[in-house]
Design a protein around this motif. Structure first.
Motif, PDB file in Angstrom:
ATOM      1  N   VAL A  84       0.682  -1.251   0.142  1.00 36.21           N
ATOM      2  CA  VAL A  84      -0.001   0.113   0.035  1.00 36.21           C
ATOM      3  C   VAL A  84       0.849   1.157   0.092  1.00 36.21           C
ATOM      4  O   VAL A  84       1.771   1.437   0.827  1.00 36.21           O
ATOM      5  CB  VAL A  84      -0.848   0.160   1.191  1.00 36.21           C
ATOM      6  CG1 VAL A  84      -1.592   1.268   1.229  1.00 36.21           C
ATOM      7  CG2 VAL A  84      -1.755  -1.139   1.322  1.00 36.21           C
ATOM      8  N   ASP A  85       0.682   2.247  -0.990  1.00 36.81           N
ATOM      9  CA  ASP A  85       1.445   3.400  -1.254  1.00 36.81           C
ATOM     10  C   ASP A  85       1.204   4.224   0.214  1.00 36.81           C
ATOM     11  O   ASP A  85       0.288   4.717   0.467  1.00 36.81           O
ATOM     12  CB  ASP A  85       1.105   4.061  -2.369  1.00 36.81           C
ATOM     13  CG  ASP A  85       1.721   5.327  -2.642  1.00 36.81           C
ATOM     14  OD1 ASP A  85       2.970   5.587  -1.785  1.00 36.81           O
ATOM     15  OD2 ASP A  85       1.723   5.794  -3.608  1.00 36.81           O
ATOM     16  N   PRO A  86       2.437   4.536   0.676  1.00 33.47           N
ATOM     17  CA  PRO A  86       2.317   5.231   2.066  1.00 33.47           C
ATOM     18  C   PRO A  86       2.010   6.724   1.784  1.00 33.47           C
ATOM     19  O   PRO A  86       1.765   7.616   2.707  1.00 33.47           O
ATOM     20  CB  PRO A  86       3.627   5.231   2.853  1.00 33.47           C
ATOM     21  CG  PRO A  86       4.679   4.815   1.376  1.00 33.47           C
ATOM     22  CD  PRO A  86       3.755   4.129   0.726  1.00 33.47           C
ATOM     23  N   LYS A  87       1.938   7.275   0.363  1.00 34.97           N
ATOM     24  CA  LYS A  87       1.641   8.509   0.228  1.00 34.97           C
ATOM     25  C   LYS A  87       0.140   8.922   0.063  1.00 34.97           C
ATOM     26  O   LYS A  87      -0.091  10.257  -0.217  1.00 34.97           O
ATOM     27  CB  LYS A  87       2.530   8.744  -1.296  1.00 34.97           C
ATOM     28  CG  LYS A  87       4.133   8.903  -1.036  1.00 34.97           C
ATOM     29  CD  LYS A  87       4.611   9.178  -2.388  1.00 34.97           C
ATOM     30  CE  LYS A  87       6.064   8.922  -2.370  1.00 34.97           C
ATOM     31  NZ  LYS A  87       6.578   9.368  -3.767  1.00 34.97           N
ATOM     32  N   ASP A  89      -3.547   9.660   1.122  1.00 33.09           N
ATOM     33  CA  ASP A  89      -4.211  10.089   2.116  1.00 33.09           C
ATOM     34  C   ASP A  89      -4.622   9.266   3.180  1.00 33.09           C
ATOM     35  O   ASP A  89      -4.916   7.951   2.901  1.00 33.09           O
ATOM     36  CB  ASP A  89      -5.080  11.343   1.901  1.00 33.09           C
ATOM     37  CG  ASP A  89      -6.290  10.746   1.305  1.00 33.09           C
ATOM     38  OD1 ASP A  89      -7.001   9.902   1.917  1.00 33.09           O
ATOM     39  OD2 ASP A  89      -6.766  10.947  -0.204  1.00 33.09           O
ATOM     40  N   THR A  90      -5.143   9.490   4.616  1.00 37.84           N
ATOM     41  CA  THR A  90      -5.239   8.636   5.396  1.00 37.84           C
ATOM     42  C   THR A  90      -6.675   7.700   4.906  1.00 37.84           C
ATOM     43  O   THR A  90      -6.613   6.511   5.372  1.00 37.84           O
ATOM     44  CB  THR A  90      -5.626   9.275   6.701  1.00 37.84           C
ATOM     45  OG1 THR A  90      -4.346  10.153   7.210  1.00 37.84           O
ATOM     46  CG2 THR A  90      -6.072   8.290   7.922  1.00 37.84           C
ATOM     47  N   ILE A  91      -7.679   8.501   4.703  1.00 39.86           N
ATOM     48  CA  ILE A  91      -8.853   7.641   4.169  1.00 39.86           C
ATOM     49  C   ILE A  91      -8.544   6.896   3.204  1.00 39.86           C
ATOM     50  O   ILE A  91      -9.076   5.442   3.285  1.00 39.86           O
ATOM     51  CB  ILE A  91     -10.059   8.823   3.783  1.00 39.86           C
ATOM     52  CG1 ILE A  91     -10.474   9.601   5.032  1.00 39.86           C
ATOM     53  CG2 ILE A  91     -11.231   7.907   3.212  1.00 39.86           C
ATOM     54  CD1 ILE A  91     -11.181  10.711   4.878  1.00 39.86           C
ATOM     55  N   MET A  92      -7.980   7.256   2.068  1.00 40.02           N
ATOM     56  CA  MET A  92      -7.725   6.132   0.812  1.00 40.02           C
ATOM     57  C   MET A  92      -6.887   4.962   1.378  1.00 40.02           C
ATOM     58  O   MET A  92      -6.727   4.001   0.750  1.00 40.02           O
ATOM     59  CB  MET A  92      -7.067   7.287  -0.154  1.00 40.02           C
ATOM     60  CG  MET A  92      -6.773   6.128  -1.526  1.00 40.02           C
ATOM     61  SD  MET A  92      -8.350   5.229  -2.031  1.00 40.02           S
ATOM     62  CE  MET A  92      -9.560   6.859  -2.739  1.00 40.02           C
ATOM     63  N   PHE A  93      -5.687   5.492   2.354  1.00 39.71           N
ATOM     64  CA  PHE A  93      -4.863   4.380   2.850  1.00 39.71           C
ATOM     65  C   PHE A  93      -5.620   3.184   3.363  1.00 39.71           C
ATOM     66  O   PHE A  93      -5.245   2.057   2.998  1.00 39.71           O
ATOM     67  CB  PHE A  93      -3.744   5.174   3.841  1.00 39.71           C
ATOM     68  CG  PHE A  93      -2.831   4.278   4.174  1.00 39.71           C
ATOM     69  CD1 PHE A  93      -1.680   3.854   3.313  1.00 39.71           C
ATOM     70  CD2 PHE A  93      -2.841   3.463   5.446  1.00 39.71           C
ATOM     71  CE1 PHE A  93      -0.590   2.980   3.785  1.00 39.71           C
ATOM     72  CE2 PHE A  93      -1.529   2.743   5.738  1.00 39.71           C
ATOM     73  CZ  PHE A  93      -0.561   2.418   4.996  1.00 39.71           C
ATOM     74  N   LYS A  94      -6.759   3.550   4.213  1.00 41.25           N
ATOM     75  CA  LYS A  94      -7.465   2.423   4.985  1.00 41.25           C
ATOM     76  C   LYS A  94      -8.290   1.801   3.997  1.00 41.25           C
ATOM     77  O   LYS A  94      -8.454   0.606   3.869  1.00 41.25           O
ATOM     78  CB  LYS A  94      -8.201   3.204   6.003  1.00 41.25           C
ATOM     79  CG  LYS A  94      -7.552   3.647   7.167  1.00 41.25           C
ATOM     80  CD  LYS A  94      -8.303   4.490   8.112  1.00 41.25           C
ATOM     81  CE  LYS A  94      -7.578   4.831   9.417  1.00 41.25           C
ATOM     82  NZ  LYS A  94      -8.443   5.730  10.339  1.00 41.25           N
ATOM     83  N   LYS A  95      -9.033   2.489   3.117  1.00 48.68           N
ATOM     84  CA  LYS A  95      -9.871   2.032   2.031  1.00 48.68           C
ATOM     85  C   LYS A  95      -9.004   1.015   1.204  1.00 48.68           C
ATOM     86  O   LYS A  95      -9.206  -0.132   0.978  1.00 48.68           O
ATOM     87  CB  LYS A  95     -10.490   2.886   1.021  1.00 48.68           C
ATOM     88  CG  LYS A  95     -11.527   3.777   1.587  1.00 48.68           C
ATOM     89  CD  LYS A  95     -12.229   4.610   0.618  1.00 48.68           C
ATOM     90  CE  LYS A  95     -13.355   5.313   1.233  1.00 48.68           C
ATOM     91  NZ  LYS A  95     -14.033   6.361   0.156  1.00 48.68           N
TER      92      LYS A  95
END
Length: 499
Positions: A84-87, A89-95
């Motif tokens: 998962v790309d750490p760049k 945003d928080t919401i998209m990272f979780k999704k």
């Protein structure tokens, strides 16, 4: 680490979850493949040396790593690894994390079981929301087809359905109008309670005083909520139930007057009254609805087979439905909807064909086709062993037959949604003739507009366009609680509006 054990017949499958807490989502995905799962959660990391096991692992090192392994008798058969790309945003990272783990699980399960659903990894109520999201991002139809096929594992049939519905819906939904909202009114009373019903609904016999008290409290909630609104322009109104037709004409008029006196209805686009049971519809009711400006009426027979009507506890017959529709048509409402339920006890393919043929002869502008959902609180769920239900393959054939028949008469699908515990993991689809689609149904499903909901069991949705999110506010379900706690229901909405 949690262990999810699912059993079907003599096949035993273990799904080990390590480093994350998506048990709920994994249960839903497992249910697509396993008809009768028995699930337990424990803590056990060691691979089993017997049978099939899936290990789903999340690790946060330099980069988030998601790994799913399929094991047979302790030996790794196949492994899926994603990052998962750490760049993000928080919401998209979780999704992205959840979606990837769910997709990996789906692929692993596909290697040892046949999927029982054509909806791939989509287990939510509103699959059209994903399609709209992809359209909003600028993807064309070919790109959307590819994404839904390769990333979400939808069948071509379901992809086509989503695209068709979303293209029809978009002119009604966009551009988003922030200066207006819709109103939903819950009327939790019915002539009798149906076998499959799970709604908070009460049989009307002997409840005349309670219905009047409920009317007064509903008017109070409508009026008091309006005092805290910055925006009062109403887009659509929907009387739902239950069976709103059990109200007297005088009660209906008082409720509508409360709306007209406290909200701006000058640009109202649609006013639906879900009359419901054919045996509750009469001339005085229809005269009242026409006088009040109602332009869409629902007549809901659920089936056009008298034997089935008796089984499910509907105290009306097919002839009453035909007479009710004849009455409704005399008043020239802009649209009339009829509901059918597919998969009712003991119904066959010929029964489903008889029902849709009978409905088409009555020429409603809208036809809503529901797949039977066996909800936990329904009498059908408690007495399931007493009834013979059609299997998922038969139900799918019924839906396909109905789809062919209505399309041949000029109807097209305009909204859809899914529910838990539906036979065959299928869907509910609303069909419409040209330019007769229900605006409220599209708005409530796509969640792009605030819905103010009043009454017992009603759920308001406050939409925040700049954040593309909404917040639910639930009213209590119990009639007794609503009558005694209506001030609290007002306060709940006001607190959200002020925040």
């Amino acid at each position: 680490m949690a262990l999810l054990t699912c059993r079907v017949g003599v096949i035993k499958l273990r799904i080990s979850i390590v480093g994350h807490h998506y048990e709920y989502d994994f249960r839903n995905i497992a249910n697509i493949f396993l008809e009768q799962e028995a699930c337990t959660i424990a803590h056990d990391l060691e691979p089993s040396d017997k049978g099939h096991q899936i290990v789903s692992k999340l690790e946060d090192k330099d980069v988030r790593t998601l790994t799913t392994g399929l094991y047979t008798d302790g030996q790794l058969v196949k492994e899926w690894v994603s990052f998962v790309d750490p760049k993000l945003d928080t919401i998209m990272f979780k999704k992205r994390t959840k979606r990837t783990l769910v997709r990996q699980l789906y692929e692993a399960l596909s290697m040892c079981h046949d999927a029982l659903s054509k909806w791939g990894v989509l287990v939510g109520v509103r699959p059209t929301k994903l399609c709209h999201e992809l359209m909003d991002q600028g993807h064309d139809d070919d790109e959307i087809r590819k994404i839904l096929d390769e990333d979400y594992f939808l069948s071509e049939e379901k992809v086509n359905l989503l695209l068709e519905i979303c293209h029809l819906e978009r002119p009604y939904i966009y551009p988003i109008k922030e200066d207006r909202f819709s109103i939903y009114l819950s009327i939790p009373f019915c002539p009798t309670r149906c076998l499959y019903c799970s709604f908070p609904s009460y049989a009307v016999a002997g409840r005349e005083k309670e219905i009047e008290a409920y009317t007064e409290k509903l008017i109070y909630e409508i009026t008091e909520t309006a005092k805290s609104l910055d925006v009062t322009k109403v887009d659509t109104i929907y009387f739902g139930g239950g069976t709103p037709a059990v109200l007297s004409s005088e009660q209906i008029k008082r409720i509508v007057k409360a709306i007209n006196d406290n909200y701006d209805v000058s640009s109202l686009r649609e006013f639906t009254f879900e009359a419901g049971r054919p045996d509750a519809i009469d001339e005085p009711l229809l005269e009242t609805l026409k006088e009040l400006g109602v332009d869409r009426v629902c007549v809901n027979p659920q089936t056009m087979d008298d034997r089935t009507l008796e089984i499910i506890g509907r105290k009306h017959n097919v002839e009453q439905t035909v007479r009710a529709m004849a009455m409704v048509k005399k008043y020239n409402f802009d649209a009339v909807n009829m509901d059918l339920i597919v998969g009712l006890p003991e119904e066959t393919l010929s029964d489903a064909k008889l029902s849709i043929d009978s409905v088409l002869k009555l020429k409603p502008e809208n036809i809503t086709v529901h797949t039977l959902a066996i909800k936990r609180s329904s009498r059908l769920n408690r007495e399931r062993d007493d009834y013979e239900l059609p299997n998922e393959h038969l139900v799918e054939d019924m839906l396909s037959t109905i789809d062919e028949e209505v399309r041949a008469q000029g109807y097209v699908p305009y909204y859809m949604y899914r529910q838990k515990y539906m036979l065959g993991n299928l869907e509910n689809v609303g069909y419409t003739l040209k330019d007769k689609a229900s605006i409220y149904n599209m708005m409530i499903m796509e969640e792009k507009q605030t819905i103010l909901a009043f009454g017992a069991g009603a759920s308001s949705k406050f939409f925040y366009p700049s954040e593309d999110r909404f917040e639910r506010v639930h009213n209590v379900k119990s009639l007794e609680d609503y009558l005694s706690r209506v001030d609290e229901m007002v306060k709940r909405k006001v607190e959200v509006m002020k925040s």
